[in-house]
Design an enzyme around this catalytic site. Sequence first.
Site, mmCIF file in Angstrom:
data_model
loop_
_atom_site.group_PDB
_atom_site.id
_atom_site.type_symbol
_atom_site.label_atom_id
_atom_site.label_comp_id
_atom_site.label_asym_id
_atom_site.label_seq_id
_atom_site.Cartn_x
_atom_site.Cartn_y
_atom_site.Cartn_z
ATOM 1 N N TYR A 24 -47.016 102.846 46.546
ATOM 2 C CA TYR A 24 -45.794 103.343 45.916
ATOM 3 C C TYR A 24 -45.180 104.485 46.735
ATOM 4 C CZ TYR A 24 -48.346 100.953 42.255
ATOM 5 O OH TYR A 24 -49.078 100.038 41.567
ATOM 6 N N TYR A 151 -48.386 97.266 31.567
ATOM 7 C CA TYR A 151 -48.600 97.196 33.013
ATOM 8 C C TYR A 151 -49.747 96.226 33.270
ATOM 9 C CZ TYR A 151 -49.825 98.136 37.797
ATOM 10 O OH TYR A 151 -50.099 97.962 39.127
ATOM 11 N N ASP A 252 -55.607 92.359 28.380
ATOM 12 C CA ASP A 252 -55.837 92.967 29.688
ATOM 13 C C ASP A 252 -56.544 94.302 29.433
ATOM 14 O OD1 ASP A 252 -55.777 94.294 32.066
ATOM 15 O OD2 ASP A 252 -53.645 93.919 32.491
ATOM 16 N N LYS A 281 -61.079 97.673 37.358
ATOM 17 C CA LYS A 281 -61.154 99.126 37.515
ATOM 18 C C LYS A 281 -62.574 99.698 37.419
ATOM 19 C CE LYS A 281 -56.557 100.851 37.174
ATOM 20 N NZ LYS A 281 -55.473 99.989 36.675
#
Length: 432
Positions: A24, A151, A252, A281
Site C-alpha cells: 500500500y 475486508y 472469513d 494470519k
Amino acid sequence: MSDDASKRARDLVERDRKVVWHPYAPPQADPLFAVESTEGAEIRLSDGRTLVDGMSSWWSAIHGYRHPTIEAALKAQLETLPHIMFGGLTHEPAVRLCERLLDIAPKGLSRVFLCDSGSIAVEVAIKVAFQYWLSRGRPERSRLLTVEGGYHGDTFATMAVCDPVNGMHDFFRGVLPDHLFAEKPSCRFEDDFEERHIEDLASKLEIHRNEIAAVILEPVVQGAGGMWFYAPAYLRRLRELCDEHEVLLIFDEIATGFGRTGEMFGADHAGVSPDILSLGKSLTGGTLTLAATLVSDHVSDAIAAGEPGALMHGPTYMGNPLACAAAHASLDLLETTPWHENVKRIEAELREGLLPCSELPGVADVRALGAIGVVELEAPVDMKIVQPAFVEEGIWVRPFGKLVYLMPPYVTTTAQIEKLTSGLCAVVERYV
Ligand SMILES: *Cc1c(COP(=O)(O)O)cnc(C)c1O
C-alpha cells in the site's frame, strides 16, 4: 543510539527506496524504518531504538516474537522435511494439522484445504462455493452477497467482496465482478440484536436468492474494512436466513481466529457454524505464511459428485511442512498458555487505557473487544506525521485511514499495554 547504527539504518532505507516496493505504498515508501530483530512483544530498530509492538505483525504474532516453542518446532522440522510437493504425497505435519483444526473449529466442518496466504484461503472458499453450485447444475448461482465494511484480501476475487468504499480497492471497481452488498450489521457487540439490523441483507437475500452462491463475512469483528464489532446474535439469524434460502455461508476468520476476539473463533461467540471457513494470519503464530479453508461434508460431497469431481486448486507451497510445524507449535501454546485470561486482561486494559481518547476533538469512537482496541477518528490520519510520532513514543502502531488501533500479542504485559495506550493517546492528542 550509536551514530554507526543510525547511519547503517539510514543507508538501508536508502537502498530500499531504490529497489523495493512496500505494501500500500508508492514506489518509494516514506516513512520507513529499518528493523534489526524482535523478541517477545518488542521490535528492535536498526538504529538501536526498541518499540512495543501494537500490531503483532498484522495480527499474526499472537504469542510474541521468536517464541522458543515455535523456534524449536521449526528447527526440528528443518532436519527432516522442510518442504515437499503436496500433489500425490502427504506427511504427518499436514495430516495432524488438519485433524487439529477440525477438532477446534466450529462443528460441522470436516475437510481442510491448506494454502499459502489468507487471500488464497478466501479465493479457495469462493471457488468451493461456485464449484458447489456448478456441480449441482445451478450455474446461475454465481454471485456473492456480503456486508459493507468487510475486508477479505487483495487478490481480484477477494477485492470484489471488500468494502466498496473503505476496502482500499474502490479504484478497481470497474474490472471486478459485481457482487451484492448489504448494510453492515449496525448493532454493536454489546447491543441486543433486532430484526431491523439484518433487514437490508435479508431483503437482498430474498430478492437475489437464485443468483447467490454464498454469503461471505467476518464474524463478530470486521477487520481492515472498518474495525467494527457487532452483536453475535446477528450471525445466528444470518445462519437461519441462509438455510431458508439454501445459500452457503462463508466465515472469513483470518483476522478473528485463534483467540483474538476473546473466544477461539469469532463464530464461537454465537455458537454458529458456517459451511466454509477460512483461516490464516495467526495460524502459525506469526512465523511463516500458511492458511486453510475448512469445508463441511455436504459441500465437499456435492463437488465430488459433480464434474470434474475434484477441487480445481493447488498452490505450489500448499501444506508446507515447516509452516505446519509452526502451526502445531502455535496450537500447542494455545492449549498450554492462559491466552484466554491474557486476552481478557488486555481487553480491560485497552478499554481503560484508550478511554482518555474519547474526550479528544477529532475522535469519533473508542472501542475494545478481546485483544483489539480501536480509536476511530473523524478524518484519516497523515501517516507521514503520525508514524514517526508513534516511533518517538516507543510504540509500533500503523493506522489505516481513520482507524488508529492496537492488536498486541497476547503475551504483552500490563506495563507494555500501558505504554501502547498512553503513547497512542498522546499522538492522537497532538496530531489529530
Ligand atoms: C488479512 C486478511 C485477509 C488476507 O490475508 P493475507 O494473508 O493478507 O492474504 C483476508 N481476510 C481477512 C479477514 C483478513 O484480515
